[in-house]
Motif scaffolding. Structure first.
Motif, short mmCIF file in Angstrom:
data_model
loop_
_atom_site.label_atom_id
_atom_site.label_comp_id
_atom_site.label_asym_id
_atom_site.label_seq_id
_atom_site.Cartn_x
_atom_site.Cartn_y
_atom_site.Cartn_z
N HIS A 195 6.21 0.16 0.41
CA HIS A 195 7.62 0.37 0.76
C HIS A 195 8.53 -0.52 -0.07
O HIS A 195 9.56 -0.07 -0.59
CB HIS A 195 7.80 0.07 2.25
N PRO A 257 7.52 6.03 -0.78
CA PRO A 257 8.15 6.01 0.54
C PRO A 257 7.43 6.89 1.56
O PRO A 257 7.27 6.52 2.72
CB PRO A 257 9.57 6.52 0.26
N ARG A 261 4.94 5.54 4.91
CA ARG A 261 5.11 6.03 6.27
C ARG A 261 3.84 6.71 6.77
O ARG A 261 3.51 6.64 7.96
CB ARG A 261 6.30 6.98 6.34
#
Length: 470
Positions: A195, A257, A261
């Motif tokens: 991230h 990204p 997640r």
């Protein structure tokens, strides 16, 4: 007198109440103070690290699926200029041994100045032991002063408060609770690391904190990425530069990204390398894309999980100066079973095994694209037997087809002969500075013994003129 006594009692009561409230409100401080007198807290110099946001990913264009985390920057400073490669490494305190400093030293020492300026290593100190972090940062500052100043190394930490629950998790695959907690936290470590790194480089390489690197690994990665991007009919999500676990896995930063997640959502389900395979498939890459030789080798002896013994090694790793380009390999020597000539060119434990060669027989490597050869290494035989006893080494230009529907070169120039079944030569480009399309081994005398060719390796200059192996 009675009135004065009442006033004194009221004053004492008020004083008692105020003192009580003070003790209640400051009890944590007093307890912490007592603990700190026994164990002085480490003086950890940290400040809030602002994460550069990658707007190339749809996940972050509208702040979809926010990942709430705050980073502490322990050393270094991020450059606002995006580089070619960000290298992610997560490290925790080990019960036995430490390989972090050698891992970082290998990354930088095996890279040229130009390569170092094209990458940034992002190190997440993911252990919650503050004393360990302080001593580790101190060691890093002393060993990598230049890299920290030039923005080539960043050291981060994420406080424990940002982590999801790490106890009482699902025991998939009947793993022990402590192992489930360990691998689940590892998934979160990687999620936070990716991230943060999403905007730092065009591509992201995941490593572990106990690996050694091959010479000029970045130039080799760049070359393979360029080759892959030219294949317009195929898409890729993950390129693999090691066969082991979560070592040497390359991603497009635009995917980070989403990948971060993905790891966060399924952190307690399975180990990270298993999750990576699922992620790759979801992004429509059905089969692994593995390059040989491997560019990274596991150096650790003891695992970061409870100090258990770990002897994993990548048999396809070669740390040396050689970086074979894509090529085809042909021979007119009779081949034994499936020990094909291409195995001598490819990294790994494979080899070419041929029956008794005759004078004039050859083994010819035809490069996919012309290259400037700077070094050559040939190894034959096994345990002193099956040596190629008399042969000449040549490089050639201008690819042509043969009567056997194979390829060779129109003209060749000799660079030397085998001695004791082997041949090694550096600075070949000082003798032949132009690009070559072939490497040929020509048998100069017949022999009854069979031959084993273990390795055919070359080093080449990059397209920019720089020698990746220097």
């Amino acid at each position: 007198m009675r009135l004065l006594s009442k006033k004194k009692n009221v004053a004492f009561a008020l004083l008692f109440l105020v003192g009580g409230f003070y003790l209640i409100n400051h009890s944590d401080f007093l307890i912490a103070g007592r603990r700190s007198s026994m164990e002085p807290p480490p003086q950890e110099l940290t400040w809030e690290a602002e994460r550069l946001v990658s707007k190339e990913s749809w996940v972050e264009q509208g702040d979809f699926l926010p990942l709430n985390v705050s980073y502490q920057l322990l050393a270094g400073a991020a450059s606002p200029q995006q580089r070619f490669l960000s290298v992610g490494v997560s490290s925790v305190k080990r019960q036995k041994g430490s390989y972090l400093i050698p891992t970082l030293q290998s990354l930088f020492s095996q890279s040229s100045p130009e390569e170092r300026s094209s990458m940034v290593v992002v190190l997440l100190l993911a252990d919650f032991d503050g004393s360990w972090r302080v001593s580790t940062v101190k060691e890093i500052r002393a060993a990598f002063t230049s890299e920290l100043k030039q923005g080539q190394l960043l050291v981060l930490h994420v406080p424990q408060e940002w982590y999801p629950p790490l106890k009482g998790l699902k025991r998939n695959y009947n793993d022990a609770p402590d192992r489930v907690s360990f691998r689940s936290k590892q998934n979160i470590d990687y999620a936070f690391l990716m991230h943060y790194s999403a905007a730092l480089g065009r591509y992201y390489l995941q490593l572990e904190d106990d690996v050694s690197s091959a010479k000029n690994f970045l130039s080799t990665i760049r070359r393979h990425v360029d080759e892959q991007e030219r294949k317009k009919e195929t898409t890729w999500a993950m390129l693999e530069f090691s066969t082991l676990g979560f070592i040497g896995k390359l991603y497009k930063s635009t995917h980070l990204p989403l990948l971060a997640r993905f790891l966060f959502l399924f952190y307690q389900e399975m180990p990270c390398d298993w999750l990576m395979s699922h992620f790759r498939t979801l992004l429509t890459q059905k089969e692994p894309i593995l390059f040989k030789p491997s560019l990274f080798q596991h150096m650790g002896t003891f695992s970061s999980f409870e100090g258990t013994f770990n002897k994993l090694k990548d048999k396809n790793f070669e740390a040396g100066l050689f970086n074979n380009p894509p090529a085809e390999v042909f021979t007119d020597i009779s081949t034994f079973q499936d020990h094909l000539p291409k195995l001598a060119w490819d990294a790994g434990e494979g080899f070419f095994w041929g029956r008794s060669p005759e004078e004039g027989n050859h083994l010819t490597v035809v490069f996919t694209e012309p290259v400037v050869v700077t070094g050559i290494l040939l190894e034959t035989g096994s345990g002193g037997k099956d040596l190629l006893q008399s042969a000449q080494v040549e490089v050639g230009r201008e690819v042509v087809s043969t009567d056997r529907q194979e390829k060779t070169c129109k003209e060749f120039l000799s660079v030397g002969s085998l001695k004791n079944g082997g041949f090694e030569m550096q600075e070949v480009d000082k003798k032949i500075s132009s690009a070559s399309s072939c490497l040929r081994i020509v048998v100069m005398a017949a022999q009854k013994d069979w031959i084993i060719v273990n390795k055919i390796r070359i080093s080449i200059k990059s397209s920019s003129g720089e020698n990746p192996s220097s």
